[in-house]
Design a protein around this motif. Structure first.
Motif, PDB file in Angstrom:
ATOM      1  N   ALA A 165      -5.646 -94.101  13.499  1.00 15.38           N
ATOM      2  CA  ALA A 165      -5.543 -92.622  13.285  1.00 15.38           C
ATOM      3  C   ALA A 165      -5.926 -92.147  11.833  1.00 15.38           C
ATOM      4  N   LEU A 166      -5.554 -92.920  10.851  1.00 14.85           N
ATOM      5  CA  LEU A 166      -5.712 -92.736   9.504  1.00 14.85           C
ATOM      6  C   LEU A 166      -7.438 -92.628   9.080  1.00 14.85           C
ATOM      7  N   LEU A 167      -7.934 -93.531   9.649  1.00 15.69           N
ATOM      8  CA  LEU A 167      -9.541 -93.722   9.611  1.00 15.69           C
ATOM      9  C   LEU A 167     -10.207 -92.581  10.169  1.00 15.69           C
ATOM     10  N   SER A 168      -9.598 -92.546  11.651  1.00 20.02           N
ATOM     11  CA  SER A 168     -10.341 -91.258  12.503  1.00 20.02           C
ATOM     12  C   SER A 168     -10.075 -89.847  11.531  1.00 20.02           C
ATOM     13  N   ALA A 169      -8.984 -89.570  10.933  1.00 20.98           N
ATOM     14  CA  ALA A 169      -8.756 -88.491  10.373  1.00 20.98           C
ATOM     15  C   ALA A 169      -9.524 -88.228   9.229  1.00 20.98           C
TER      16      ALA A 169
ATOM     17  N   ARG B  41      -5.754 -80.935   8.866  1.00 19.49           N
ATOM     18  CA  ARG B  41      -7.202 -80.229   8.439  1.00 19.49           C
ATOM     19  C   ARG B  41      -7.612 -81.137   6.922  1.00 19.49           C
ATOM     20  N   ARG B  42      -6.499 -81.507   6.263  1.00 19.52           N
ATOM     21  CA  ARG B  42      -6.648 -82.191   5.120  1.00 19.52           C
ATOM     22  C   ARG B  42      -6.800 -83.691   5.323  1.00 19.52           C
ATOM     23  N   GLY B  43      -6.957 -84.198   6.754  1.00 21.89           N
ATOM     24  CA  GLY B  43      -7.036 -85.661   6.795  1.00 21.89           C
ATOM     25  C   GLY B  43      -5.788 -86.391   6.679  1.00 21.89           C
ATOM     26  N   GLU B  44      -4.474 -85.438   6.722  1.00 25.77           N
ATOM     27  CA  GLU B  44      -3.188 -86.296   6.643  1.00 25.77           C
ATOM     28  C   GLU B  44      -2.725 -86.843   7.932  1.00 25.77           C
ATOM     29  N   ILE B  45      -1.929 -87.677   8.026  1.00 21.69           N
ATOM     30  CA  ILE B  45      -1.203 -88.234   9.281  1.00 21.69           C
ATOM     31  C   ILE B  45       0.168 -88.617   8.872  1.00 21.69           C
ATOM     32  N   GLU B  46       1.117 -88.383   9.722  1.00 19.03           N
ATOM     33  CA  GLU B  46       2.445 -88.876   9.548  1.00 19.03           C
ATOM     34  C   GLU B  46       2.510 -90.303  10.096  1.00 19.03           C
ATOM     35  N   ALA B  47       3.625 -90.686   9.361  1.00 24.68           N
ATOM     36  CA  ALA B  47       3.955 -92.277  10.024  1.00 24.68           C
ATOM     37  C   ALA B  47       5.515 -92.643   9.766  1.00 24.68           C
ATOM     38  N   VAL B  48       6.220 -93.287  10.581  1.00 25.25           N
ATOM     39  CA  VAL B  48       7.452 -93.603  10.375  1.00 25.25           C
ATOM     40  C   VAL B  48       7.502 -95.043   9.809  1.00 25.25           C
ATOM     41  N   LEU B  49       7.652 -95.444   8.407  1.00 30.85           N
ATOM     42  CA  LEU B  49       7.659 -96.770   8.047  1.00 30.85           C
ATOM     43  C   LEU B  49       8.919 -97.087   7.347  1.00 30.85           C
TER      44      LEU B  49
ATOM     45  N   ARG C  16       4.892 -81.511   6.319  1.00 30.42           N
ATOM     46  CA  ARG C  16       4.344 -82.153   7.510  1.00 30.42           C
ATOM     47  C   ARG C  16       3.084 -82.370   7.134  1.00 30.42           C
ATOM     48  N   ALA C  17       2.313 -83.209   7.658  1.00 28.05           N
ATOM     49  CA  ALA C  17       0.944 -83.764   7.534  1.00 28.05           C
ATOM     50  C   ALA C  17       0.161 -82.296   7.897  1.00 28.05           C
ATOM     51  N   ASN C  18      -1.036 -82.619   7.268  1.00 27.28           N
ATOM     52  CA  ASN C  18      -1.944 -81.358   7.323  1.00 27.28           C
ATOM     53  C   ASN C  18      -3.277 -81.826   8.041  1.00 27.28           C
TER      54      ASN C  18
ATOM     55  N   GLY D  64      11.706 -96.693   8.578  1.00 23.20           N
ATOM     56  CA  GLY D  64      12.881 -95.687   8.879  1.00 23.20           C
ATOM     57  C   GLY D  64      12.480 -94.609   8.284  1.00 23.20           C
ATOM     58  N   LYS D  65      11.382 -94.351   7.243  1.00 24.51           N
ATOM     59  CA  LYS D  65      11.220 -93.134   6.377  1.00 24.51           C
ATOM     60  C   LYS D  65       9.829 -92.241   6.899  1.00 24.51           C
ATOM     61  N   ARG D  66      10.067 -91.049   7.099  1.00 24.74           N
ATOM     62  CA  ARG D  66       8.964 -90.314   7.472  1.00 24.74           C
ATOM     63  C   ARG D  66       7.974 -90.242   6.442  1.00 24.74           C
ATOM     64  N   ARG D  67       6.779 -90.556   6.367  1.00 21.57           N
ATOM     65  CA  ARG D  67       5.950 -90.593   5.333  1.00 21.57           C
ATOM     66  C   ARG D  67       4.485 -89.806   5.740  1.00 21.57           C
ATOM     67  N   ILE D  68       3.865 -89.391   4.723  1.00 19.63           N
ATOM     68  CA  ILE D  68       2.353 -88.737   4.937  1.00 19.63           C
ATOM     69  C   ILE D  68       1.382 -89.762   4.427  1.00 19.63           C
ATOM     70  N   LEU D  69       0.381 -89.744   5.120  1.00 18.28           N
ATOM     71  CA  LEU D  69      -0.453 -90.834   4.438  1.00 18.28           C
ATOM     72  C   LEU D  69      -1.775 -89.955   4.666  1.00 18.28           C
ATOM     73  N   CYS D  70      -2.963 -90.101   3.313  1.00 24.32           N
ATOM     74  CA  CYS D  70      -4.175 -89.316   3.530  1.00 24.32           C
ATOM     75  C   CYS D  70      -5.086 -90.381   2.657  1.00 24.32           C
TER      76      CYS D  70
END
Length: 134
Positions: A102-106, A13-21, A9-11, A23-29
């Protein structure tokens, strides 16, 4: 007994977010390497200049692709900008704009109103459709 596959799962506190792109769940940071990549791509003098540029809420579609690609690579994916440009998100452009904000905000701890401007100025708030559609 079968082992259960652990889902990472996205953390936040590390500035990670989750996205579904696509159809696949991905983590962006946006890691330090990702931020250096964005400084070069946007010809920003430093991180402050980069944050200032993004806080204005004015992004082109190519900017969103560049940011999302850097975030996906920072999250561990091996994708180039062409592959990211072809990705789809449920909710189309509105969702892609929301994810970018959301990614920029994180990463930069931007106020929500700054990241909302990204969606508003891309036309995403008006339901402009899927970014990959003509």
């Amino acid at each position: 007994m079968a082992k259960r596959k652990e889902i990472r799962r996205a953390n936040a506190r590390r500035g990670e977010i989750e996205a579904v792109l696509d159809g696949k769940r991905r983590i962006l940071c946006l890691t330090l390497a990702s931020l250096a990549e964005l400084e070069t791509a946007f010809q920003a003098e430093d991180l402050t200049a980069l944050a200032t540029r993004f806080s204005q809420g004015r992004l082109k579609a190519q900017d969103m692709i560049t940011i999302l690609a850097a975030g996906l690579r920072g999250g561990g994916a091996s994708l180039d900008e062409g592959e990211v440009a072809a990705m789809r998100a449920e909710g189309g452009l509105a969702e892609l704009a929301r994810l970018t904000g959301a990614l920029l905000s994180a990463t930069f701890d931007m106020p929500q109103e700054s990241t909302n401007r990204i969606a508003d100025r891309t036309g995403a708030a008006r339901g402009a459709g899927d970014a990959a559609d003509p």
